[in-house]
Enzyme design. Sequence first.
Site, PDB file in Angstrom:
ATOM      1  N   ASP A 479       0.832  -1.200   0.000  1.00  0.00           N
ATOM      2  CA  ASP A 479       0.000   0.000   0.000  1.00  0.00           C
ATOM      3  C   ASP A 479       0.876   1.263   0.000  1.00  0.00           C
ATOM      4  OD1 ASP A 479      -2.296   1.531   0.187  1.00  0.00           O
ATOM      5  OD2 ASP A 479      -3.040   0.591   2.013  1.00  0.00           O
ATOM      6  N   ASP A 549     -10.482   2.076  -3.448  1.00  0.00           N
ATOM      7  CA  ASP A 549     -11.051   1.863  -2.120  1.00  0.00           C
ATOM      8  C   ASP A 549     -12.568   1.917  -2.164  1.00  0.00           C
ATOM      9  OD1 ASP A 549      -8.926   1.277  -0.566  1.00  0.00           O
ATOM     10  OD2 ASP A 549      -8.608   3.309   0.185  1.00  0.00           O
TER      11      ASP A 549
HETATM   12  C1  DGJ Z   1      -5.788   1.812   1.897  1.00  0.00           C
HETATM   13  C2  DGJ Z   1      -6.127   0.582   1.109  1.00  0.00           C
HETATM   14  O1  DGJ Z   1      -6.580   0.918  -0.165  1.00  0.00           O
HETATM   15  C3  DGJ Z   1      -7.145  -0.238   1.867  1.00  0.00           C
HETATM   16  O2  DGJ Z   1      -7.548  -1.330   1.102  1.00  0.00           O
HETATM   17  C4  DGJ Z   1      -6.540  -0.673   3.164  1.00  0.00           C
HETATM   18  O3  DGJ Z   1      -5.479  -1.546   2.924  1.00  0.00           O
HETATM   19  C5  DGJ Z   1      -6.089   0.552   3.955  1.00  0.00           C
HETATM   20  N1  DGJ Z   1      -5.258   1.420   3.173  1.00  0.00           N
HETATM   21  C6  DGJ Z   1      -5.344   0.119   5.184  1.00  0.00           C
HETATM   22  O4  DGJ Z   1      -4.801   1.185   5.851  1.00  0.00           O
END
Ligand code: DGJ
Length: 751
Positions: A479, A549
Amino acid sequence: MPIIHNKEGNEFHLYNNKISYIIRELPNRQMGQVYFGKRVRHRESYADMINNSCRPISSNPVAKDPNFSLEFARQEYPAFGTSDFREPAYEIIQRNGSHIMEFVFDSFRIIQGKPETEGLPHSYVENKNEAWTLEICMTDHLTGVKLVMFYSIYENAAVIVRSVRFINTGSETVCLKRAMSMSLDISDSDYEWLQFSGAWGRERTPFIRDLEKSGVTMIESMRGHSSSQHNPFVILKRKNTTEDEGEAFGFNLVYSGNFMTLADSDTFDHLRLMMGINPRNFCWNLEPDTEFQTPEVIITYTRNGLNELSGSIHDFLRSRVARGYWRDRTRPVVLNNWEATGMDFTEESILQIAKKGAEAGIELFVLDDGWFGSRKEESGLGDWFPDRSKLPGGLKGLSEKIHAMGMKFGIWIEPEMGNPDSELYRQHPEYVLRTPSRNKSLGRNQLVLDFSDPEVVEHIFNSLSTAFDGVGIDYIKWDMNASVTECYSAHWPAEKQGEVYHRYMLGVYSLYEKMTAAYPQVLFESCASGGCRFDAGMLYYAPQAWCSDDTDAIERIKIQYGSSYGYPVSSFGAHVSAVPNQQTGRSVSLKTRGNTAFFGAFGYEMDLTKLSDEEFRQVREQIRFVKEYREVLQKGRFYRLGSPFEKDIAAWMSVSDDQKLAIVGVYIIKTNVNMGFRQIKLKGLNPSFDYEINGKEIQGGDILMEYGLTPQIAAEYPKVPYVSPARTIEISGEYDSKIYVLNSDGDSRPQ
Ligand code: DGJ
């Protein structure tokens, strides 16, 4: 050999059975663009295809040749200030303050295969026979700087890959202020520009823009990552180009950092398209005996519409940019705990969710953010050791339990960041990017680490490998949740601060290289607050990326649809999440959530223990479906059939290579009462095959493509007493959807 050199005029013709790309030396010994498009027969000379004409007030760089000016010559890598006043491909500042360079043809090399581009993601060959590369070396005799232009053509792809390398063989350091990866002068400007832009949660929305007439159309990122605001992929298309017909060019930058792409249309109706590292805040000190290599651009061409253009891009990115163990493998069905628990979990609660996943047929359980250090929203990031209060047996203990349930075990990391409240930052405050004596902005309470410093990269690699070695990790979600601000590296001297954004990306790539080498069978999924760094560069290391997301199915139809123009379905991390959806508050049926995520690297992002028996039965059925059909869903030829941005019914499909199997997804985005009849014209089928549709009705491939699939939609029939549906209703209203499985025995029926 698919690259022919005509000595007369120093012309090069790169061709395969789909495309021709022709360049030629210009009167000032620079390289000029002659033709790029559908394959044409070779000729002994293309001299007549160079623009020559004496224009009022044009400047002429060649003495006694008033017909030649760079102002209207189509060029391959244009300079500023030597009679061209359009956007230049490069700018080099010399010690005396001059910006003027004169690169002239020096030598060339034609090699079989494609050389590696060290330190940067790049396309490759598996076998030398599948591609040829032309290297043209230009020299600026005054400074001794050389410019090598690379062009690769593959035997079976409508693709040209371009990049350039600057080599300083002189004795003075020069400053590269701009070094675009490519520039292409197209002979007319009658195109539209299709860009993929948006924001967090609504990434890669297609926007068609009319090109500025006599001006510049441009997109860029200055965030330190490629960004959800603008994707480093654009299409140039004719106004009448559709999904099925017409000319288009695609440009994918194989890079994940600050980028710029622009189209400059001039007063003589030429169009200059260029793409590369964003020149803003960029200044690379090219010291004597050093080189600078730009990222690659993959240029794709079609005469047959956007579906064909995307198909060529999908094939190329999937097979000649993505690499490694998972490249050709179908992807495991994932269960990720993020939307179920956030950071608030214990080993016990995780195991309960995982156990339910194993019962449902999940193949890979992923533990997301929150497993390490003293992790909370504002602390612990950077401390890559397990939080024993949550995981008493450490990662290994959990991994063993997950494996014992018959699933693979995956883990989340965000290696490029640290919280101010972390052991990492307390011990190494110098490890972050920040401008001395200036305020430091925080993004999501975190600081971006200085990956331009190899020591920081090494430190993070060591802590990750200490955490992971011997644990049995099968998947890593990488990430990245903050943009680069107040960019400055304590590691580099003042004159090198203009290199830091790019060096940061080189550091990220070097960590990816180390991690993929250390864990060659691990499946990597890239992520940046969802899809904020979704590009061809990332695909080289991680064959899939978390699309967004935003997990709302209706929004995801749009995001996956938009992404499909420039990226393969196998790269779309796509999960079913709980309702009401956490991002939009919308409740969409489990069926439609599944039917959307089927077209991607499929998984769940929810607490399966909270489902009713009926919902759980549906989940098991969805997983069974994916396992049966993922070969075609993830690797088949993908076609867009109806756009969720333009229509009330969206549709897409994937077809197997042998055309015997196809899966079609139809989705109602918006219902109108008493809506019209629909014919969804399928694509890519064999017209002479008969297809059984969902094990029932049989239809010819020709009818399905020419007349179409005609779903019976409830909204065609308002509930009035004197109307009864003539056919069984298949799709019943807003946000409903249907999957059609088309099977053929492959026998051709005569016309
Ligand atoms: C952003 C990601 O896109 C989510 O899927 C998740 O992993 C969160 N960060 C976790 O902090």
